[in-house]
Design a protein around this motif. Structure first.
Motif, PDB file in Angstrom:
ATOM      1  N   ILE A  89       7.972  -8.082   9.341  1.00 11.32           N
ATOM      2  CA  ILE A  89       7.653  -7.672   7.963  1.00 11.32           C
ATOM      3  C   ILE A  89       7.977  -6.190   7.739  1.00 11.32           C
ATOM      4  CG2 ILE A  89       5.210  -6.990   8.260  1.00 11.32           C
ATOM      5  CD1 ILE A  89       4.660  -8.577   5.628  1.00 11.32           C
ATOM      6  N   LEU A  90       7.947  -5.406   8.819  1.00  6.04           N
ATOM      7  CA  LEU A  90       8.233  -3.958   8.690  1.00  6.04           C
ATOM      8  C   LEU A  90       9.672  -3.706   8.241  1.00  6.04           C
ATOM      9  CD1 LEU A  90       6.377  -2.208  11.675  1.00  6.04           C
ATOM     10  CD2 LEU A  90       5.880  -2.052   9.250  1.00  6.04           C
ATOM     11  N   TYR A  98       9.036  -3.517  -1.240  1.00  4.97           N
ATOM     12  CA  TYR A  98       7.857  -4.391  -1.148  1.00  4.97           C
ATOM     13  C   TYR A  98       7.972  -5.607  -2.066  1.00  4.97           C
ATOM     14  CZ  TYR A  98       5.280  -1.084   1.713  1.00  4.97           C
ATOM     15  OH  TYR A  98       4.868  -0.287   2.755  1.00  4.97           O
ATOM     16  N   ILE A 102       8.665  -8.672   0.710  1.00  3.87           N
ATOM     17  CA  ILE A 102       7.539  -9.530   1.117  1.00  3.87           C
ATOM     18  C   ILE A 102       7.799 -11.001   0.779  1.00  3.87           C
ATOM     19  CG2 ILE A 102       5.104 -10.049   0.577  1.00  3.87           C
ATOM     20  CD1 ILE A 102       4.538  -7.092   0.981  1.00  3.87           C
ATOM     21  N   PHE A 135      -0.928  -5.532  -7.550  1.00  2.00           N
ATOM     22  CA  PHE A 135      -0.732  -4.207  -6.961  1.00  2.00           C
ATOM     23  C   PHE A 135      -0.015  -3.229  -7.897  1.00  2.00           C
ATOM     24  CE2 PHE A 135      -1.815  -6.706  -3.314  1.00  2.00           C
ATOM     25  CZ  PHE A 135      -2.557  -5.832  -2.546  1.00  2.00           C
ATOM     26  N   VAL A 141      -0.361   0.730  -8.042  1.00  2.00           N
ATOM     27  CA  VAL A 141       0.102   1.306  -6.778  1.00  2.00           C
ATOM     28  C   VAL A 141       1.582   1.629  -6.917  1.00  2.00           C
ATOM     29  CG1 VAL A 141       0.399   0.904  -4.310  1.00  2.00           C
ATOM     30  CG2 VAL A 141      -1.552  -0.088  -5.493  1.00  2.00           C
TER      31      VAL A 141
ATOM     32  N   LEU B 400      -1.037 -11.297   6.380  1.00  2.00           N
ATOM     33  CA  LEU B 400      -0.272 -10.120   6.816  1.00  2.00           C
ATOM     34  C   LEU B 400       0.301  -9.381   5.602  1.00  2.00           C
ATOM     35  CD1 LEU B 400       0.844  -8.557   9.276  1.00  2.00           C
ATOM     36  CD2 LEU B 400       2.896  -9.944   9.097  1.00  2.00           C
ATOM     37  N   ALA B 401       0.790 -10.144   4.639  1.00  2.00           N
ATOM     38  CA  ALA B 401       1.348  -9.514   3.429  1.00  2.00           C
ATOM     39  C   ALA B 401       0.260  -8.717   2.703  1.00  2.00           C
ATOM     40  CB  ALA B 401       1.925 -10.595   2.512  1.00  2.00           C
ATOM     41  N   ILE B 402      -0.956  -9.284   2.617  1.00  2.00           N
ATOM     42  CA  ILE B 402      -2.068  -8.560   1.958  1.00  2.00           C
ATOM     43  C   ILE B 402      -2.382  -7.284   2.740  1.00  2.00           C
ATOM     44  CG2 ILE B 402      -4.523  -8.672   1.339  1.00  2.00           C
ATOM     45  CD1 ILE B 402      -4.150 -11.666   0.882  1.00  2.00           C
ATOM     46  N   VAL B 404      -0.377  -5.496   4.694  1.00  2.00           N
ATOM     47  CA  VAL B 404       0.692  -4.500   4.523  1.00  2.00           C
ATOM     48  C   VAL B 404       0.589  -3.838   3.145  1.00  2.00           C
ATOM     49  CG1 VAL B 404       3.201  -4.281   4.258  1.00  2.00           C
ATOM     50  CG2 VAL B 404       2.266  -5.524   6.195  1.00  2.00           C
ATOM     51  N   LEU B 405       0.383  -4.657   2.117  1.00  2.00           N
ATOM     52  CA  LEU B 405       0.270  -4.103   0.760  1.00  2.00           C
ATOM     53  C   LEU B 405      -0.977  -3.224   0.622  1.00  2.00           C
ATOM     54  CD1 LEU B 405       1.298  -7.270  -1.256  1.00  2.00           C
ATOM     55  CD2 LEU B 405       2.425  -5.049  -1.423  1.00  2.00           C
ATOM     56  N   GLY B 406      -2.093  -3.712   1.142  1.00  3.79           N
ATOM     57  CA  GLY B 406      -3.357  -2.971   1.042  1.00  3.79           C
ATOM     58  C   GLY B 406      -3.295  -1.655   1.790  1.00  3.79           C
ATOM     59  N   TYR B 408      -0.619   0.134   2.529  1.00  2.00           N
ATOM     60  CA  TYR B 408       0.263   1.077   1.819  1.00  2.00           C
ATOM     61  C   TYR B 408      -0.459   1.609   0.579  1.00  2.00           C
ATOM     62  CZ  TYR B 408       4.148   3.289  -0.431  1.00  2.00           C
ATOM     63  OH  TYR B 408       4.945   4.243  -1.007  1.00  2.00           O
ATOM     64  N   ALA B 409      -1.145   0.703  -0.124  1.00  7.05           N
ATOM     65  CA  ALA B 409      -1.793   1.092  -1.377  1.00  7.05           C
ATOM     66  C   ALA B 409      -2.874   2.152  -1.179  1.00  7.05           C
ATOM     67  CB  ALA B 409      -2.410  -0.138  -2.041  1.00  7.05           C
ATOM     68  N   ASN B 412      -0.499   5.445  -0.062  1.00  7.18           N
ATOM     69  CA  ASN B 412       0.933   5.499  -0.375  1.00  7.18           C
ATOM     70  C   ASN B 412       1.749   6.094   0.771  1.00  7.18           C
ATOM     71  OD1 ASN B 412       0.379   4.410  -2.796  1.00  7.18           O
ATOM     72  ND2 ASN B 412       1.103   6.121  -4.044  1.00  7.18           N
ATOM     73  N   PRO B 414       3.904   5.031   4.136  1.00  7.37           N
ATOM     74  CA  PRO B 414       4.427   3.912   4.936  1.00  7.37           C
ATOM     75  C   PRO B 414       4.067   4.010   6.423  1.00  7.37           C
ATOM     76  CG  PRO B 414       6.212   5.333   4.151  1.00  7.37           C
ATOM     77  CD  PRO B 414       4.970   5.807   3.485  1.00  7.37           C
ATOM     78  N   VAL B 417       1.325   1.782   7.593  1.00  6.48           N
ATOM     79  CA  VAL B 417       1.689   0.385   7.875  1.00  6.48           C
ATOM     80  C   VAL B 417       2.199   0.273   9.315  1.00  6.48           C
ATOM     81  CG1 VAL B 417       3.096  -1.571   7.132  1.00  6.48           C
ATOM     82  CG2 VAL B 417       2.276   0.062   5.440  1.00  6.48           C
ATOM     83  N   VAL B 418       2.990   1.263   9.733  1.00  4.40           N
ATOM     84  CA  VAL B 418       3.508   1.245  11.113  1.00  4.40           C
ATOM     85  C   VAL B 418       2.341   1.331  12.097  1.00  4.40           C
ATOM     86  CG1 VAL B 418       4.942   2.500  12.790  1.00  4.40           C
ATOM     87  CG2 VAL B 418       5.701   2.292  10.408  1.00  4.40           C
ATOM     88  N   PHE B 421       0.443  -1.776  13.181  1.00 10.08           N
ATOM     89  CA  PHE B 421       1.015  -2.552  14.284  1.00 10.08           C
ATOM     90  C   PHE B 421       0.797  -1.855  15.627  1.00 10.08           C
ATOM     91  CE2 PHE B 421       3.018  -4.312  10.587  1.00 10.08           C
ATOM     92  CZ  PHE B 421       2.998  -5.668  10.849  1.00 10.08           C
TER      93      PHE B 421
END
Lengths: 151, 497
Positions: A89-90, A98, A102, A135, A141, B400-402, B404-406, B408-409, B412, B414, B417-418, B421
């Motif tokens: 996903i990264l 995004y 995604i 979002f 966001v 996982l998508a939630i 990653v989005l959460g 980042y949000a 702001n 990136p 997010v890294v 993991f």
């Protein structure tokens, strides 16, 4: 598992020594800044070294539920496959942004794991809608929606 | 009288439309995470953490607490229908709940479990609001040395009594404290260990750490499993009438309910113990005093009421040490402390002095969330339980998508997010090797307070800052906690020989 039991405390020791060493010899922080890291670092290294010796001796700790199972080649391959799929996903969001990354990642994931086209496309479109409306519109966001991190 | 005013004000604050809306969103989220085995309450809390950034204190904490408070309510349904506990503390419910479902009395068991959960949660809150004013004068006598040792004791206790061996728990706690040392030092404002990275100037962030430690390992397990958890069990025979019969059974066994809820609240107060312990203690106590003890394990409704009452009551109890001393009463509360940190609050003696109204408001949130969840589940449990048929291959990437989005949000950034993991790899290793992850997050959360109070104590009282009566008592408890496991092992061995 025995190897991992040795590797984790060893890694913690190396990491702690590196960080504390950098603070003491490279950054030359004052005692006020380093007093607490010295104390915590010493405790962490002491506990990890104790665990390392026990792991090398193959000693099981009190409270350990059972002998930890050694991973097989198949289980390692399964884990690697699973982990790689999740980490994918990264690059997806970095390369495609995004908003597009995604849903495309989800579509690829679902299809690769045997889900039907109908299910895969519906869920991916659902994810696209949630990303956009929740979002971007509702939470406002500032998501990079373009490829390679551009807004 | 003043406290009663505070209680009514707390109630009115929670009844704000925005907070009610937040709770209405959080409750289904918590219930779903409770129902689907493998998705623990900790995962739910970790996933919700990024969303409280920028919120006011009460709505932010209401989002976390409302979802956390109802996890076990949801978990009871899968324990009864599938024989698989939705969350580990629901394991005791399986013993009698699952046989009831197999006998065609699943609806009764669900009704009893949901009513006991809901009312148990309210009971736990009553204990909390009764204890908070009593604790206030005690915690107000704490100075910086006592607060320093208290925070240290919090990390140590959760390492000792948490899951996994004590030594590994202590390593995790120390590692959590060490990871929090990156970034600006609290008393000198010197950027520490930044290694030239702008990201590390502010230190590691709580959200990637919490998500990495608690969500990523569960996603790996869920994705690797692939199939749905519901291979057996059926929800087709459950009727609304049966559910209502089960609800009524809680009032019929009111004394059992009060006894089990009291056990839950009291066990919840003991830092770090709560969790899986209280339902089994309540179950054992119920069986011991029951006239129908011989039918326990074969579908006795008392065996459902007892663990479920204590399960939710313990969360009210667990809030007592969390709010008053900054020591979490359960693993979930350790993660909740992360939420306090994000919102700029620091639970502990100072918190109770300055934010008693917020403490009361949080108690109200738990009570209302429990009642709302019980109502929702009594009406819709049959349909919500179908979620357990979702396959891991579908759930894992969506969550996982939630994440990653959460992540980042929240800032702001990136890099966050890294780091999800990076910490996910650490969390996976820790889970596989039986290292408790709660002490790590707690150590990370409490480090700022520990280091600041240490500096203040040294400056104000010198190197003998610990020579104060309350500090010495806390040190004594801390040492006792550390040596007690080995003493009790020796005693057991001595008795066995």
């Amino acid at each position: 598992m025995k190897k991992l039991e040795i590797i984790l405390p060893a890694l913690i020791i190396v990491f702690t020594l590196f960080v504390v060493g950098a603070g003491a010899f490279y950054y030359n922080y004052s005692m006020a800044v380093m007093r607490f890291p010295y104390f915590v670092g010493a405790v962490l290294i002491g506990l990890s070294a104790w665990r390392l010796v026990q792991a090398i001796q193959g000693k099981r700790l009190p409270g350990e539920p059972e002998e930890l199972q050694e991973p097989t080649t198949e289980s390692m391959a399964e884990f690697t496959r699973t982990a790689l799929w999740l980490v994918a996903i990264l690059p997806a969001v970095w390369l495609l942004g995004y908003l597009v990354g995604i849903p495309l990642y989800l579509l690829a994931y679902f299809r690769a794991h045997g889900e039907s086209w109908l299910m895969s496309v519906s869920l991916s479109l659902g994810a696209l809608a949630v990303t956009y409306f929740v979002f971007i519109v509702f939470l406002r966001v500032n998501l990079p929606v373009m490829p390679l991190g551009f807004q | 009288m003043e406290y009663f005013t505070l209680l009514s004000e707390g109630f009115l604050r929670v009844m704000r439309p925005d907070i009610i809306l937040i709770m209405l969103a959080a409750i289904p989220f918590g219930l779903i995470f409770g129902i689907v085995p493998g998705l623990s309450g900790l995962t739910a809390l970790a996933i919700l953490l990024p969303f409280i950034y920028g919120m006011e204190a009460l709505p932010g904490l209401a989002l976390l607490l409302a979802s956390h408070a109802v996890i076990y309510t949801g978990g009871s349904v899968s324990a009864i229908i599938l024989g698989i506990p939705g969350s580990p503390p629901n394991a005791a419910t399986v013993v009698d709940g699952y046989p009831m479902a197999q006998q065609g009395r699943g609806g009764q068991a669900m009704g009893a479990a949901l009513m006991a959960s809901g009312l148990g949660g309210v009971f736990g809150v009553l204990v909390l609001v009764a204890i908070l004013p009593v604790l206030e004068p005690i915690v107000l006598s704490f100075g910086s040395p006592e607060t320093f040792f208290l925070a240290l004791m919090g990390v140590t206790f959760i390492a000792i009594v948490g899951e996994g061996p004590m030594q590994k728990g202590l390593i995790a706690g120390a590692l959590g404290i060490f990871l929090a040392l990156f970034g600006y030092q609290p008393t000198t404002s010197v950027p520490r260990f930044h290694f030239g990275s702008d990201y590390l100037l502010d230190g590691f962030r709580i959200i990637p750490l919490a998500l990495g430690l608690f969500a990523v390992p569960e996603l790996i397990a869920l994705s690797a499993k692939g199939k749905s958890v519901a291979q057996t069990g059926s929800i087709s025979g459950v009727t609304f009438g049966q559910v209502m019969e089960g609800c009524a059974a809680v009032f019929k066994h009111w004394w059992l309910f009060i006894k089990s809820s009291t056990i839950g609240a009291v066990v919840g107060i003991v830092p770090g113990v709560g969790g899986e312990t209280s339902p089994f203690v309540a179950y054992a106590a119920a069986k011991q005093s029951s006239r129908t003890a011989s039918t326990y394990g074969q579908g006795n409704i008392e065996g459902v009421i007892a663990p479920e009452s204590s399960n939710n009551a313990k969360e009210g109890g667990a809030l007592v040490p969390t709010l008053a001393f900054g020591i979490p009463g359960s693993t979930g509360m350790a993660l909740l402390l992360g939420g306090f940190l994000i919102l700029g609050l620091e639970p502990g003696p100072e918190f109770l002095k300055e934010h008693m109204d917020l403490g009361v408001g949080l108690a109200m949130v738990v009570a209302i969330a429990n009642v709302m969840a019980a109502i929702v589940m009594i009406l819709l449990a049959k349909y919500i339980a179908r979620l357990t048929y979702l396959r891991g291959h579908i759930l894992a990437p969506l969550l996982l998508a939630i994440i990653v989005l959460g992540t980042y949000a929240s800032k702001n950034n990136p890099m966050d997010v890294v780091y999800v993991f990076v910490f996910g790899a650490l969390g996976y290793l820790m889970k596989e090797l039986n290292y408790s992850r709660a002490p790590l997050i707690l150590g990370f959360v409490l480090t700022n307070a520990i280091e600041s109070y240490l500096h203040i104590s040294l400056r104000s009282f010198g190197p003998t800052f610990f020579m104060r009566p309350i500090s010495l008592i806390i040190i004594g408890l801390l040492v006792l906690g550390l040596v007690w496991p080995s003493i009790s092992r020796r005693l057991r061995r001595g008795r066995g020989a």
